[in-house]
Design an enzyme around this catalytic site. Structure first.
Site, short mmCIF file in Angstrom:
data_model
loop_
_atom_site.label_atom_id
_atom_site.label_comp_id
_atom_site.label_asym_id
_atom_site.label_seq_id
_atom_site.Cartn_x
_atom_site.Cartn_y
_atom_site.Cartn_z
N CYS A 1 0.83 -1.21 0.00
CA CYS A 1 0.00 0.00 0.00
C CYS A 1 0.86 1.26 0.00
O CYS A 1 2.06 1.23 0.24
CB CYS A 1 -0.89 0.05 1.25
SG CYS A 1 -1.96 -1.38 1.48
N ASP B 1 19.99 37.22 -13.71
CA ASP B 1 18.66 37.52 -14.25
C ASP B 1 18.17 38.87 -13.73
O ASP B 1 18.32 39.19 -12.54
CB ASP B 1 17.68 36.41 -13.83
CG ASP B 1 16.29 36.66 -14.36
OD1 ASP B 1 16.05 36.36 -15.54
OD2 ASP B 1 15.45 37.15 -13.57
#
Length: 510
Positions: free
Chosen positions: A51, A456
């Site tokens: 599971c 940037d």
């Protein structure tokens, strides 16, 4: 420190460090915390079922629990998938997107379907190792070899097709990558303890598509997830004809191994709704893998936010928008070309350049549900590109042509299994490739979570606003405290500005 953060930190090195932490795994199962889904799998000796940690059934006794690092390992040990929590459909382990070692690269390639298309030898060739070396390393960490991992993926693909389409089982077997109907039947029965027909009959009242090649599915993720910058960035930079925002969903064309496709991705509170139209259903697993990669859905947001929030400057930003993801790409070569087109120009100008390239060299496609018209041109499509047709400076033309040549020859590898360090060096050796271009590609094409675009403009403006150093060298020095998640820090820095990349459009049409 929360339990989840404690386990997340423990698992950053090797996945084995998580699933062998028995006490922590038991506590995760007992708390049913779905953020652990995909980190490990719980098998129960008495029922022979495995599971997710978050399975809603009553947790088994501790002495009956066994933990495995992959669904394939649990299957190889003789356990079958739980019919209630469907562990085979868990989010992928964040480890494979955080690391650059050979096992992580192998897992990314297996997810992209390389073993099904090229075999284990093809996987090894791409990684630059022998078959024996690859099998040994993958087996040691995942508890299963490449073939078993590919088999588990084929089983999940088969289940999706069985439950969501009306396709004949023989066609499903072929589309999922099985060599024969017999192998298909045996695998489905072994993994799900049901025959293909029984698996289909369990789905009652659900919607099944009758349109050839069209599938609707849910892409799970670990909470939290902030969709604003993720979808906002993709929409704001969308190339007309290749991408669009329509009816609350981001849509784009996909170039795939056996054909092409169109995908629609819509953010929902607990999943991303995905609608795929494929010309060849053999591309289903690769298409899903690339969509998950595009949206960074296998990330570990708790570990990322915990690290970034330790910096007092970023802490308020993280608290305001937890779970930011890094918007990536479905094709590394495509993004690299777009990065060059976007050098030193506005977002609008970059879109214009890319749209012209698409119209002139892209492959036309038909989109019956929207306004998509082309696949973005491949490097081979651009191999004979006439530089005089490009409305940009000569230096940038040379940069683009150099990149295309390197991609066609294989001198630059930006595929799912590419080596991040080596790819950076390959890119930096090309004319016209500075730190911004290299790190942008590393962040969005290669998926390096620690890529950092210190030069940037948006990052510089954010740094000044927040009182951080603004020179690249000083900012890089400060950003060491954000490692290994500097790409996620960039998303928070960009979000301080008023730019369309930071929000989902209000309008519901393209």
């Amino acid at each position: 420190m929360s339990f989840f953060r404690e386990v997340s930190r423990a698992g950053r090195g090797r996945l084995v460090g998580v699933y062998e932490e028995t006490e922590r795994c038991v506590r995760a199962v007992q708390s049913k915390d779905d953020r652990f889904d995909g980190w490990f799998f719980t098998a129960v000796l008495t029922t022979r079922i495995y599971c997710r940690p978050s399975c809603p059934v009553v947790p088994p006794k501790v002495e009956n629990m066994r933990f495995y690092p992959s669904a394939a390992a649990a299957q190889a040990a003789g356990f079958r998938a739980c019919k209630r929590c469907r562990p085979d459909a868990s989010p992928g382990s964040p480890q494979w997107n955080e690391r650059a070692d050979v096992v992580a690269r192998a897992m990314r390639l297996i997810g992209d379907g390389v073993v099904d298309r090229e075999g284990v030898q093809g996987l090894a060739d791409r990684l630059g190792y022998s078959v024996r070396q690859v099998e040994r390393q993958v087996q040691a960490e995942l508890g299963a070899g490449p073939l078993a991992l590919a088999r588990a993926q084929r089983a999940e693909t088969a289940r999706l097709l069985i439950e969501t389409t009306t396709m004949p089982m023989s066609d499903i077997a072929h589309a999922a990558g099985f060599s024969s109907i017999r192998t298909f039947n045996e695998t489905v029965r072994a993994v799900f303890a049901l025959t293909p027909s029984e698996l289909r009959s369990r789905v009652r009242g659900g919607k099944r598509t009758k349109s050839p090649g069209v599938l609707s599915l849910r892409l799970p993720f670990r909470r939290p997830l902030c969709p604003d910058n993720l979808f906002g960035h993709l929409i704001a930079t969308a190339v007309p004809g290749v991408e669009e925002w329509r009816d609350g969903a981001y849509r784009r064309t996909l170039r795939l191994p056996h054909g092409h496709g169109v995908v629609s991705l819509r953010p929902e509170p607990d999943h991303v709704a995905c609608r795929l139209s494929l010309t060849d259903l053999r591309d289903l697993a690769a298409a899903i893998s690339r969509c998950r990669w595009l949206l960074d859905l296998d990330a570990d947001p708790v570990a990322v936010d915990d690290q970034l929030a330790a910096d007092p400057t970023l802490a308020p930003l993280v608290a305001a928008a937890p779970g930011r993801r890094v918007p990536r790409t479905t094709d590394g070569a495509e993004f690299a070309v777009r990065a060059v087109l976007g050098q030193q120009v506005s977002t609008a100008a970059a879109r214009t350049h890319a749209a012209r390239l698409v119209l002139a060299h892209g492959t036309p496609i038909e989109d019956r549900e929207g306004g998509l018209t082309h696949l973005f041109p491949s490097p081979e499509d651009l191999a004979d590109l006439d530089p005089e047709t490009l409305a940009m400076p000569k230096s940038r033309r040379a940069t683009l042509l150099g990149l295309v040549s390197a991609l066609v020859s294989g001198d630059v590898d930006l595929t799912a299994g590419g080596d991040w360090v080596h790819a950076r060096a390959q890119l930096a050796a090309l004319p016209g490739f500075g730190p911004w271009t290299v790190e942008s590609i590393a962040m969005r094409a290669l998926g390096d979570p620690d890529a950092f675009v210190a030069t940037d403009l948006g990052v510089k403006i954010a740094a000044e606003t927040l009182g951080l150093p603004t020179s690249p060298a000083a900012l890089i020095a400060h950003a060491t405290r954000w490692q290994p998640w500097r790409a996620y820090a960039v998303q928070h820095l960009w979000a301080t500005g008023d730019h369309p990349i930071n929000r989902i459009p209000e309008e519901e049409s393209a």
